[in-house]
Design an enzyme around this catalytic site. Structure first.
Site, PDB file in Angstrom:
ATOM      1  N   ASP A 163     -37.465   3.553 -17.776  1.00 25.85           N
ATOM      2  CA  ASP A 163     -38.709   3.201 -18.446  1.00 25.85           C
ATOM      3  C   ASP A 163     -38.508   1.823 -19.065  1.00 25.85           C
ATOM      4  O   ASP A 163     -37.567   1.603 -19.816  1.00 25.85           O
ATOM      5  CB  ASP A 163     -39.055   4.219 -19.533  1.00 25.85           C
ATOM      6  N   GLU A 218     -48.336  13.505 -14.307  1.00 26.86           N
ATOM      7  CA  GLU A 218     -47.713  13.811 -15.606  1.00 26.86           C
ATOM      8  C   GLU A 218     -48.520  14.924 -16.235  1.00 26.86           C
ATOM      9  O   GLU A 218     -49.698  14.762 -16.528  1.00 26.86           O
ATOM     10  CB  GLU A 218     -47.686  12.550 -16.461  1.00 26.86           C
TER      11      GLU A 218
END
Lengths: 289, 404, 227
Positions: free
Chosen positions: A10, A129
């Site tokens: 990330d 997600e």
């Protein structure tokens, strides 16, 4: 069938960050350093996610994609804030092999179809997600876990496959960053219903969790972040701190995260091999010169 | 064109944004709520000649502090107060949010203290807020006293504070601030730990060099000076029939009582470097804290102040009164802590600030006995002309924060 | 006369990650150019035909660019031609992907679907995406099939990265260099036919072992000068 182990990085601006439930911007170092480390230690692919791009329209991964693709010769998937065919083209030209779509795909599912046609299905991943609802269903979310969509994750998965997605990356936001293990139910339900490969993401706290999600969760590949990043902190963090980003955690040199057994890719693959899950694993002792 | 625009609440006429974070000089500083009336002139955030606000200056200073020395002071303080006979040696007021979770846990499990936690509950608990609170106690492991005030009076005061001051949060602020010293006095606890010092957010710098909380915040000298919901104590009794007994919980303890009981109030933020985001990680790791799975209305955050359904309204009213919404507050703090760049904060403010809360508003209105229309009217009335202008049938802010 | 390094043309017909192929070439010191110009392809010392995507679309584009004839000429001349993934498939005579399509016809054989591979009770996903072992094809006379090829430096069973739903079925068994097993399906993963060398996997995405293939490719192109 060899299970792929895919470190997920990330990225915010120049920094590798790691949150919990996709929240929080704790800086762990420089993404290039971690990427190289993973490449040299058996990663099968890499995923770069720009965690704030969709939040405030900043697309900052191009530099790092270019640099990575010149030195790291395994497939690179890039995601975060890709909104159009142009964005996808730009990412691919910078050197990405695959792109991951979430927010934009839900906003306009046709984008998936167009992108698959234009760039090839295998180039297009749809990232889902999901958050578990009180009634046991899972709802898909966008904008890095911030906006609910009313979309059932399972239904959306089927649809994404129909639209031409080459792979699905399924992340449990509830488990992400917690080290409590993958959401096996979420993974299995989707993996068993779509004809395309499914990459499980979110929750790895130990190599055993990885085995579980392959065997019980039926994942075709496994992506992980916290377990690996905290596992190579000592090696990968640097003393030169970023101009941007809060580095309190790094400078405090805290031990790690309570529920996670910091592991290397080698640890994970060894555990898989020893437990009958095939993966590309060359034990150190047996490695060729 | 130098049209003189009226300013409400004694706010500064010129709107200036900090050059480092995205806060403006319209932000009121923290000040004793029980002196809060319609015509008060609250001090506001100071922005210096270089265009930097006090909160950012404080953040600068934070980097220069010798935190190891400060921690030694904390250890010394703890050693002085620690009780080994099984009784409580300190009080940690809190709600089980990320900050109080961190405070209580670190004091107990790292510094070996025996805290009693005390909680002034939200006006209306959210599901996640309540779960985090119970996890704090059950997973984190602390004794806790929660005080639930008279519901009828709380509703009345909340409604009055919205009507008179457009300030839905007043009862909570008062209750929470004043509960600590009272519980400490009654339980014989001589040390209270609060979290961050007010200066983190731009209250006068002078306040911050010592750790002890300014006693005027929580002591009461003369009842006649007191106002609740913008109404004097006298009027509350005569006009609204509220008994003195029902109001005491919102008022600070008398000065003499505090002085007599030897209570000391300290900020943990003086001794330990405060990074709210790291508190989030800590709380998840140690006290079962969980962020909400959805973005809070008016901002991008998922874990800041998520336990009260009235919270969203509170920030909506700050947007009305000062032109500053929740995204501004959240992102300014994160810019100061270097999680975000100023450009990112500007983008977030433009995207989320002032978003009208929808999720809980009907429930809140019903709870306090007000209609949405009345609330909207009050909001419009609170828009200071120097901040707001009517453009094409819509309200627009005259000044928005922009990139430098 | 100054020595000229080998020039490699990477055929750009709009499909696939050409940059990773180019980076791999650069990494091993090969001067490679991505080009959609048939003349550049004809002038090159070696040609790489990469690609990812649908066979039918690819052939249409190649014809439009005049690349199909250029490639046939390249092959005819004996110029080294390196096919990767879809590039391998395009070399064949015909493909059965979404109908029947004529290929470049440079290697006898056809392209067929991977099928429905199973691993025990588990249905495997198609496309195959991931690393899999290249198994050296045994030769009847016991010789090493990889000797003298760009796989020479690899160990038998080296894993490489695959992403494909279709496979090639070469007509000549002798042309097969390597096979790979995916579940209960075994297919040809690399072949050599005259001056054509091609593999279903992506060496440019297969780490150091994949780069080894490129460096052997480069070594084969290097002018035979004494040092």
């Amino acid at each position: 069938m060899n299970v792929r182990i895919i470190p997920r990085l990330d990225i915010k601006g120049p920094n590798l960050v790691k949150g919990i439930h996709l929240e929080g911007l704790r800086v762990l170092g420089k993404p290039e350093v971690y990427a190289r480390h993973y490449y040299e230690h058996g990663a099968d692919e890499l995923v770069y996610m720009d965690v704030v791009a969709s939040l405030y329209g900043r697309n900052s991964l191009l530099d790092i994609i270019e640099r990575t693709s010149k030195e790291i010769f395994i497939p690179l998937t890039v995601g975060g804030g890709l909104r159009s065919l142009d964005d996808i083209r730009t990412a691919l030209r910078a050197g990405a092999d695959k792109v991951s779509l979430n927010t934009a795909a839900i906003a306009d599912p046709n984008l998936v179809r167009e992108a698959a046609k234009r760039f090839g299905s295998s180039t297009i991943l749809v990232s889902i997600e999901a958050i578990r609802q009180p009634d046991g269903t899972y709802e898909a979310h966008t904008d890095n876990g911030r906006e609910s969509t009313g979309l059932d994750a399972y239904e959306w998965a089927l649809r994404a496959a129909e639209l031409g997605a080459g792979e699905l990356m399924v992340t449990s936001i509830d488990r992400e960053g917690t080290g409590e293990g993958f959401d096996l139910e979420l993974t299995r339900r989707i993996a068993q219903s779509v004809p395309i490969p499914v990459i499980a993401c979110g929750g790895a706290g130990s190599p055993e969790h990885v085995r579980e999600v392959v065997v019980d969760g039926r994942a075709d590949a496994v992506s992980m972040a916290s377990i690996l990043h905290y596992g190579c902190l000592g090696v990968c963090d640097e003393d030169t701190f970023a101009v941007e980003g809060n580095v309190e955690y790094l400078s405090g040199r805290r031990a790690g995260f309570a529920k996670i057994t910091p592991s290397s890719i080698e640890d994970v693959k060894r555990h898989l091999s020893e437990n009958g899950v095939p993966c590309r694993y060359v034990p150190k002792e047996a490695a060729h010169a | 064109m130098s049209e003189k625009l009226e300013t409400y609440c004694g706010l500064p006429e010129e709107v200036v944004f900090c050059k480092r974070c995205v806060m403006s000089n319209q932000r009121p500083s923290s000040f004793p709520e029980f002196k809060h009336t319609k015509d008060r002139k609250a001090p506001t955030l100071h922005i210096d000649e270089e265009g930097i606000c006090d909160a950012c200056r404080h953040a600068e200073q934070k980097e220069l502090i010798d935190w190891e020395a400060r921690e030694r002071e904390l250890v010394e303080l703890c050693d002085r107060y620690r009780k080994t006979d099984g009784s409580y040696d300190c009080l940690v007021p809190g709600s089980g949010g990320k900050d109080s979770a961190y405070q209580a846990h670190v004091l107990k499990y790292k510094y070996g203290m025996h805290p009693l936690t005390c909680t002034w509950p939200p006006i209306l608990y959210t599901d996640y807020g309540y779960k985090n609170f119970t996890n704090w106690i059950e997973v984190g492991g602390f004794d806790n006293i929660s005080f639930k005030p008279n519901g009828r009076v709380q509703k009345l005061l909340t409604r009055l504070s919205i009507q008179n001051l457009l300030h839905p949060f007043q009862t909570f602020i008062l209750g929470q601030k004043n509960l600590g010293p009272k519980i400490a006095a009654k339980w014989g606890i001589e040390l209270i730990f609060y979290g961050e010092n007010e200066a983190e957010y731009g209250n006068p710098l002078a306040d911050n060099t010592s750790s002890l909380r300014d006693k005027s915040y929580y002591t009461m000298e003369h009842l006649d000076e007191m106002y609740l919901g913008g109404v004097s104590i006298e009027e509350l009794r005569s006009k609204f029939g509220v008994d003195m007994n029902d109001l005491m919980i919102y008022l600070p303890p008398p000065v003499e009582e505090i002085e007599r009981s030897n209570i000391e109030v300290h900020y943990l933020g003086y001794y330990l470097k405060w990074t709210p985001q790291e508190s989030y990680y800590y709380a998840v790791e140690h006290t079962g804290f969980k962020a909400r799975p959805f973005r809070t209305e008016g901002t991008y955050s998922k874990y800041n102040s998520i336990d009260d359904k009235i919270d969203d309204l509170h920030y909506y009213t700050t947007f009305m009164k000062f032109g500053l919404g929740r995204a501004t507050y959240d992102s300014s703090q994160e810019v100061r802590n270097k999680h975000l760049t100023r450009e990112e904060a500007v983008a977030l403010v433009h995207r989320f600030d002032g978003e009208k809360p929808q999720r809980y508003i009907a429930e809140v209105m019903e709870h306090i006995g007000m209609t949405l229309e009345e609330f909207d009217e009050l909001c419009d009335k609170a828009r200071s002309p120097h901040l707001w202008v009517r453009d094409g049938g819509e309200w627009k802010l005259r000044h928005r924060v922009e990139n430098l | 006369m100054p020595e000229r390094g080998a020039k490699v043309a990477i055929v750009d017909y709009g499909m696939g990650n050409l940059f990773s192929v180019k980076h791999a070439c650069s990494h091993v010191g090969l001067d490679a150019e991505i080009t959609a110009d048939r003349d550049a392809v004809l002038a090159a010392d070696a040609v790489i035909l990469p690609g990812v995507g649908a066979f039918g679309d690819a052939m249409v584009t190649l014809r439009d660019l005049g690349m199909d004839t250029a490639l046939r000429e390249v092959a005819q001349r004996g110029t080294p031609l390196f096919g990767i993934c879809l590039g391998l498939q395009l070399l064949m005579e015909v493909s059965h992907e979404f109908g029947e399509h004529e290929g470049l016809g440079l290697v006898p054989g056809e392209v067929v679907h991977l099928g429905a591979p199973r691993d025990g009770d588990r249905v495997l996903k198609v496309p195959q995406v991931g690393w899999n072992a290249l198994m050296r094809e045994p030769r009847a006379d016991g010789s090493d099939a990889w000797a003298g090829t760009w796989f020479e430096g690899l160990a038998d069973g080296t894993a490489m990265y695959f992403v494909h739903s279709f496979v090639v079925s070469p007509a000549g068994a002798a042309d097969v260099l390597a096979r790979t097993r995916y579940g209960d399906v075994t297919f040809c993963s690399a072949l050599r036919y005259r001056n054509v060398f091609a593999c279903q996997c992506h060496p440019e995405r297969s780490g150091p072992d994949g780069l080894r293939v490129y460096s052997d490719f480069a070594a084969a192109l290097a002018p035979r000068e004494s040092l």
